[in-house]
Design a protein around this motif. Sequence first.
Motif, PDB file in Angstrom:
ATOM      1  N   ASN A 110      -2.128  -3.188 -10.525  1.00 19.48           N
ATOM      2  CA  ASN A 110      -1.777  -4.364 -11.623  1.00 19.48           C
ATOM      3  C   ASN A 110      -0.387  -4.447 -12.006  1.00 19.48           C
ATOM      4  O   ASN A 110       0.225  -5.211 -12.149  1.00 19.48           O
ATOM      5  CB  ASN A 110      -2.706  -4.802 -12.311  1.00 19.48           C
ATOM      6  CG  ASN A 110      -2.949  -3.696 -13.347  1.00 19.48           C
ATOM      7  OD1 ASN A 110      -2.537  -2.427 -13.286  1.00 19.48           O
ATOM      8  ND2 ASN A 110      -3.627  -4.251 -14.798  1.00 19.48           N
ATOM      9  N   LEU A 111       0.153  -3.168 -12.386  1.00 22.91           N
ATOM     10  CA  LEU A 111       1.586  -3.137 -12.907  1.00 22.91           C
ATOM     11  C   LEU A 111       2.449  -3.202 -11.753  1.00 22.91           C
ATOM     12  O   LEU A 111       3.726  -3.803 -12.010  1.00 22.91           O
ATOM     13  CB  LEU A 111       1.560  -1.778 -13.640  1.00 22.91           C
ATOM     14  CG  LEU A 111       1.056  -1.847 -15.054  1.00 22.91           C
ATOM     15  CD1 LEU A 111       1.093  -0.282 -15.951  1.00 22.91           C
ATOM     16  CD2 LEU A 111       1.514  -2.952 -15.971  1.00 22.91           C
ATOM     17  N   LEU A 112       2.297  -2.459 -10.596  1.00 18.64           N
ATOM     18  CA  LEU A 112       3.177  -2.585  -9.566  1.00 18.64           C
ATOM     19  C   LEU A 112       3.340  -4.085  -9.124  1.00 18.64           C
ATOM     20  O   LEU A 112       4.431  -4.583  -8.727  1.00 18.64           O
ATOM     21  CB  LEU A 112       2.608  -1.794  -8.546  1.00 18.64           C
ATOM     22  CG  LEU A 112       3.386  -1.761  -7.154  1.00 18.64           C
ATOM     23  CD1 LEU A 112       4.731  -1.365  -7.429  1.00 18.64           C
ATOM     24  CD2 LEU A 112       2.719  -1.061  -5.958  1.00 18.64           C
ATOM     25  N   SER A 113       2.099  -4.940  -9.140  1.00 22.69           N
ATOM     26  CA  SER A 113       2.283  -6.210  -8.929  1.00 22.69           C
ATOM     27  C   SER A 113       3.075  -7.034  -9.717  1.00 22.69           C
ATOM     28  O   SER A 113       3.789  -7.541  -9.498  1.00 22.69           O
ATOM     29  CB  SER A 113       0.906  -6.915  -8.725  1.00 22.69           C
ATOM     30  OG  SER A 113       0.117  -6.322  -7.803  1.00 22.69           O
ATOM     31  N   TYR A 114       2.924  -6.719 -11.039  1.00 21.76           N
ATOM     32  CA  TYR A 114       3.846  -7.415 -11.949  1.00 21.76           C
ATOM     33  C   TYR A 114       5.462  -7.275 -12.010  1.00 21.76           C
ATOM     34  O   TYR A 114       6.096  -7.966 -11.769  1.00 21.76           O
ATOM     35  CB  TYR A 114       3.375  -7.012 -13.447  1.00 21.76           C
ATOM     36  CG  TYR A 114       4.284  -7.317 -14.537  1.00 21.76           C
ATOM     37  CD1 TYR A 114       4.398  -8.584 -14.802  1.00 21.76           C
ATOM     38  CD2 TYR A 114       5.101  -6.562 -14.961  1.00 21.76           C
ATOM     39  CE1 TYR A 114       5.348  -9.218 -15.850  1.00 21.76           C
ATOM     40  CE2 TYR A 114       6.214  -6.754 -15.868  1.00 21.76           C
ATOM     41  CZ  TYR A 114       6.265  -8.167 -16.481  1.00 21.76           C
ATOM     42  OH  TYR A 114       7.331  -8.552 -17.545  1.00 21.76           O
ATOM     43  N   ARG A 132      10.792 -10.452  -7.406  1.00 24.74           N
ATOM     44  CA  ARG A 132      10.643 -11.735  -6.754  1.00 24.74           C
ATOM     45  C   ARG A 132      11.344 -12.682  -7.372  1.00 24.74           C
ATOM     46  O   ARG A 132      12.137 -13.760  -6.918  1.00 24.74           O
ATOM     47  CB  ARG A 132       9.403 -12.239  -6.406  1.00 24.74           C
ATOM     48  CG  ARG A 132       8.693 -11.418  -4.840  1.00 24.74           C
ATOM     49  CD  ARG A 132       7.692 -12.008  -4.293  1.00 24.74           C
ATOM     50  NE  ARG A 132       6.525 -12.538  -5.323  1.00 24.74           N
ATOM     51  CZ  ARG A 132       5.685 -11.784  -5.715  1.00 24.74           C
ATOM     52  NH1 ARG A 132       5.369 -10.569  -5.423  1.00 24.74           N
ATOM     53  NH2 ARG A 132       4.483 -12.190  -6.818  1.00 24.74           N
ATOM     54  N   VAL A 133      10.867 -13.041  -8.799  1.00 19.99           N
ATOM     55  CA  VAL A 133      11.585 -14.008  -9.535  1.00 19.99           C
ATOM     56  C   VAL A 133      13.073 -14.105  -9.683  1.00 19.99           C
ATOM     57  O   VAL A 133      13.979 -15.065  -9.703  1.00 19.99           O
ATOM     58  CB  VAL A 133      10.915 -14.281 -10.825  1.00 19.99           C
ATOM     59  CG1 VAL A 133      11.765 -15.143 -11.748  1.00 19.99           C
ATOM     60  CG2 VAL A 133       9.511 -14.673 -10.667  1.00 19.99           C
ATOM     61  N   CYS A 176       0.946  -0.965  -0.031  1.00 18.80           N
ATOM     62  CA  CYS A 176       0.046  -0.092   0.010  1.00 18.80           C
ATOM     63  C   CYS A 176       0.944   1.225   0.109  1.00 18.80           C
ATOM     64  O   CYS A 176       0.529   2.269  -0.612  1.00 18.80           O
ATOM     65  CB  CYS A 176      -0.882   0.134   1.180  1.00 18.80           C
ATOM     66  SG  CYS A 176      -0.037   0.106   2.970  1.00 18.80           S
ATOM     67  N   VAL A 177       1.883   1.184   0.816  1.00 16.69           N
ATOM     68  CA  VAL A 177       2.930   2.383   0.712  1.00 16.69           C
ATOM     69  C   VAL A 177       3.579   2.385  -0.553  1.00 16.69           C
ATOM     70  O   VAL A 177       3.550   3.585  -1.086  1.00 16.69           O
ATOM     71  CB  VAL A 177       3.908   2.193   1.993  1.00 16.69           C
ATOM     72  CG1 VAL A 177       5.131   3.294   1.661  1.00 16.69           C
ATOM     73  CG2 VAL A 177       3.343   2.281   3.239  1.00 16.69           C
ATOM     74  N   LEU A 178       4.071   1.327  -1.251  1.00 16.08           N
ATOM     75  CA  LEU A 178       4.673   1.492  -2.590  1.00 16.08           C
ATOM     76  C   LEU A 178       3.610   1.894  -3.678  1.00 16.08           C
ATOM     77  O   LEU A 178       3.975   2.733  -4.355  1.00 16.08           O
ATOM     78  CB  LEU A 178       5.096   0.178  -2.913  1.00 16.08           C
ATOM     79  CG  LEU A 178       6.197  -0.567  -2.252  1.00 16.08           C
ATOM     80  CD1 LEU A 178       6.553  -2.337  -2.507  1.00 16.08           C
ATOM     81  CD2 LEU A 178       7.614   0.303  -2.495  1.00 16.08           C
ATOM     82  N   GLN A 179       2.419   1.680  -3.465  1.00 21.41           N
ATOM     83  CA  GLN A 179       1.369   2.028  -4.352  1.00 21.41           C
ATOM     84  C   GLN A 179       1.321   3.423  -4.326  1.00 21.41           C
ATOM     85  O   GLN A 179       0.978   4.301  -5.258  1.00 21.41           O
ATOM     86  CB  GLN A 179       0.124   1.217  -4.102  1.00 21.41           C
ATOM     87  CG  GLN A 179      -0.912   1.648  -5.059  1.00 21.41           C
ATOM     88  CD  GLN A 179      -2.420   0.820  -4.963  1.00 21.41           C
ATOM     89  OE1 GLN A 179      -2.606   0.240  -3.969  1.00 21.41           O
ATOM     90  NE2 GLN A 179      -3.260   1.052  -5.974  1.00 21.41           N
ATOM     91  N   GLU A 180       1.273   4.162  -3.141  1.00 20.06           N
ATOM     92  CA  GLU A 180       1.124   5.590  -3.038  1.00 20.06           C
ATOM     93  C   GLU A 180       2.365   6.215  -3.565  1.00 20.06           C
ATOM     94  O   GLU A 180       2.273   7.364  -4.202  1.00 20.06           O
ATOM     95  CB  GLU A 180       1.009   5.846  -1.490  1.00 20.06           C
ATOM     96  CG  GLU A 180      -0.257   5.434  -0.746  1.00 20.06           C
ATOM     97  CD  GLU A 180      -0.173   5.830   0.585  1.00 20.06           C
ATOM     98  OE1 GLU A 180       0.881   6.165   1.182  1.00 20.06           O
ATOM     99  OE2 GLU A 180      -1.110   5.380   1.253  1.00 20.06           O
TER     100      GLU A 180
END
Length: 128
Positions: free
Chosen positions: A52-56, A62-63, A41-45
Motif C-alpha cells: 500500500n505504501l509502494l502504491s502511494y 504519476r501525479v 510485483c518486481v518493484l515490490q520485491e
Amino acid sequence: MTPTTTDAPDCTEAAALLHAVADPARLAVVRRLAESPACVCVLQEQMPIALNLLSYHLKVLRVANLVTSSRRGRWIDYALTSDALERLHATLPSPPAGHPSGIAGGGEVAAPQEYAATCLPQCGDQPQ
C-alpha cells in the motif's frame, strides 16, 4: 539568489518535481525505473515497504508526471516518462564552467570539505 516574479512558475514546478522525489522510497523507485520499466510485483520485491505504501509512492510519481503505468492483466507495469530525468535535471542550476563542483567544468566532483575549503573563503566566510 532570490527568484524574480518571472522565475516563480519555473520554481514552483521545479519544487513540485523535487518534492515528488524527496522521499527515499520514491527516489529509489525513480532510480530503479531509470534502469528499465518494471512490473509492480518486481518493484515490490525490490522495495522493503508494504504494497500500500509502494502504491502511494507510485501515485505521487504519476501525479508529478514522472512515471507512467500500463495494465497487463492483473499486473501494472511502471516506467519513467520519456522526459522524467531531463525534467528533474533541469530543476537544478548548472554550475558555471570551472566551478569546483566539476560537473560543468568536466572535472571530478569535489568532496564537501574540498568544496568548503575552495568556495567559502571566496565568499568571505571561514570554514567551521
